[in-house]
Design a protein around this motif. Structure first.
Motif, mmCIF file in Angstrom:
data_model
loop_
_atom_site.group_PDB
_atom_site.id
_atom_site.type_symbol
_atom_site.label_atom_id
_atom_site.label_comp_id
_atom_site.label_asym_id
_atom_site.label_seq_id
_atom_site.Cartn_x
_atom_site.Cartn_y
_atom_site.Cartn_z
ATOM 1 N N HIS A 161 30.479 43.604 26.432
ATOM 2 C CA HIS A 161 31.658 43.909 25.605
ATOM 3 C C HIS A 161 32.883 44.235 26.453
ATOM 4 N N LYS A 162 33.025 43.487 27.508
ATOM 5 C CA LYS A 162 34.179 43.625 28.381
ATOM 6 C C LYS A 162 34.960 42.314 28.321
ATOM 7 N N VAL A 163 36.269 42.395 28.382
ATOM 8 C CA VAL A 163 37.091 41.194 28.349
ATOM 9 C C VAL A 163 37.011 40.507 29.710
ATOM 10 N N VAL A 164 36.553 39.267 29.698
ATOM 11 C CA VAL A 164 36.399 38.481 30.914
ATOM 12 C C VAL A 164 37.431 37.361 30.877
ATOM 13 N N SER A 165 38.179 37.222 31.974
ATOM 14 C CA SER A 165 39.175 36.159 32.027
ATOM 15 C C SER A 165 38.729 35.099 33.012
ATOM 16 N N SER A 166 38.912 33.854 32.630
ATOM 17 C CA SER A 166 38.626 32.734 33.513
ATOM 18 C C SER A 166 39.859 31.843 33.557
ATOM 19 N N THR A 167 40.123 31.279 34.720
ATOM 20 C CA THR A 167 41.312 30.454 34.913
ATOM 21 C C THR A 167 40.894 29.071 35.377
ATOM 22 N N ARG A 168 41.521 28.065 34.790
ATOM 23 C CA ARG A 168 41.315 26.699 35.270
ATOM 24 C C ARG A 168 42.681 26.093 35.552
ATOM 25 N N LYS A 169 42.725 25.234 36.543
ATOM 26 C CA LYS A 169 43.985 24.612 36.936
ATOM 27 C C LYS A 169 43.941 23.127 36.599
ATOM 28 N N VAL A 170 45.002 22.649 35.986
ATOM 29 C CA VAL A 170 45.117 21.235 35.647
ATOM 30 C C VAL A 170 46.435 20.712 36.204
ATOM 31 N N MET A 171 46.443 19.416 36.503
ATOM 32 C CA MET A 171 47.664 18.771 36.969
ATOM 33 C C MET A 171 48.363 18.139 35.773
ATOM 34 N N LYS A 173 54.898 21.425 44.339
ATOM 35 C CA LYS A 173 55.191 20.771 45.617
ATOM 36 C C LYS A 173 55.176 19.253 45.534
ATOM 37 N N MET A 174 54.561 18.694 44.494
ATOM 38 C CA MET A 174 54.497 17.240 44.363
ATOM 39 C C MET A 174 55.695 16.729 43.576
ATOM 40 N N GLU A 175 55.945 15.436 43.666
ATOM 41 C CA GLU A 175 57.029 14.838 42.904
ATOM 42 C C GLU A 175 56.541 14.515 41.499
ATOM 43 N N LYS A 176 57.243 15.007 40.489
ATOM 44 C CA LYS A 176 56.951 14.758 39.073
ATOM 45 C C LYS A 176 55.570 15.246 38.649
ATOM 46 N N THR A 177 54.988 16.186 39.382
ATOM 47 C CA THR A 177 53.689 16.738 39.035
ATOM 48 C C THR A 177 53.704 18.232 39.293
ATOM 49 N N VAL A 178 53.144 19.006 38.376
ATOM 50 C CA VAL A 178 52.987 20.440 38.570
ATOM 51 C C VAL A 178 51.531 20.799 38.322
ATOM 52 N N VAL A 179 51.094 21.892 38.923
ATOM 53 C CA VAL A 179 49.758 22.424 38.685
ATOM 54 C C VAL A 179 49.921 23.619 37.755
ATOM 55 N N VAL A 180 49.223 23.574 36.622
ATOM 56 C CA VAL A 180 49.346 24.607 35.599
ATOM 57 C C VAL A 180 48.033 25.370 35.522
ATOM 58 N N ALA A 181 48.112 26.703 35.593
ATOM 59 C CA ALA A 181 46.942 27.566 35.457
ATOM 60 C C ALA A 181 46.823 28.007 34.012
ATOM 61 N N ILE A 182 45.671 27.752 33.406
ATOM 62 C CA ILE A 182 45.422 28.112 32.017
ATOM 63 C C ILE A 182 44.380 29.222 32.011
ATOM 64 N N GLU A 183 44.768 30.365 31.466
ATOM 65 C CA GLU A 183 43.889 31.526 31.456
ATOM 66 C C GLU A 183 43.198 31.635 30.106
#
Length: 86
Positions: free
Chosen positions: A35-45, A16-26
């Motif tokens: 012993h279970k696969v745990v996923s965490s997500t962080r968002k960076v601009m 939604k911003m000009e020349k900027t995107v928000v990327v989710a990194i899993e």
């Protein structure tokens, strides 16, 4: 000459911003006790001159601080959202 900058792959979740995107990194890893696969997500601009849309898989590279929260730049668009829908 190669550089030692960090490179990450993530999915664009907002453009939604000009020349900027928000990327989710899993990040997925095994829990040490359960012993279970745990996923965490962080968002960076990330700075985006190419105009990647929502749902695009992009590779981002670390850069100098461009603003208060922007320290990454979109290097390549690996998969565009039109390719993912087809």
């Amino acid at each position: 000459m190669p550089n030692n900058r960090k490179r990450l792959v993530g999915t664009v979740v907002s453009d939604k911003m000009e020349k900027t995107v928000v990327v989710a990194i899993e990040n997925r890893k095994m829990h040490p006790v359960y012993h279970k696969v745990v996923s965490s997500t962080r968002k960076v601009m990330a700075h985006d001159e190419k105009g990647a849309g929502i749902g695009a898989v992009v590779q981002i590279v670390q850069s100098r601080p461009l603003s208060k929260r922007k320290r990454w730049v979109v290097e390549t668009v690996l998969e565009s959202p039109q390719d993912a829908a087809v």
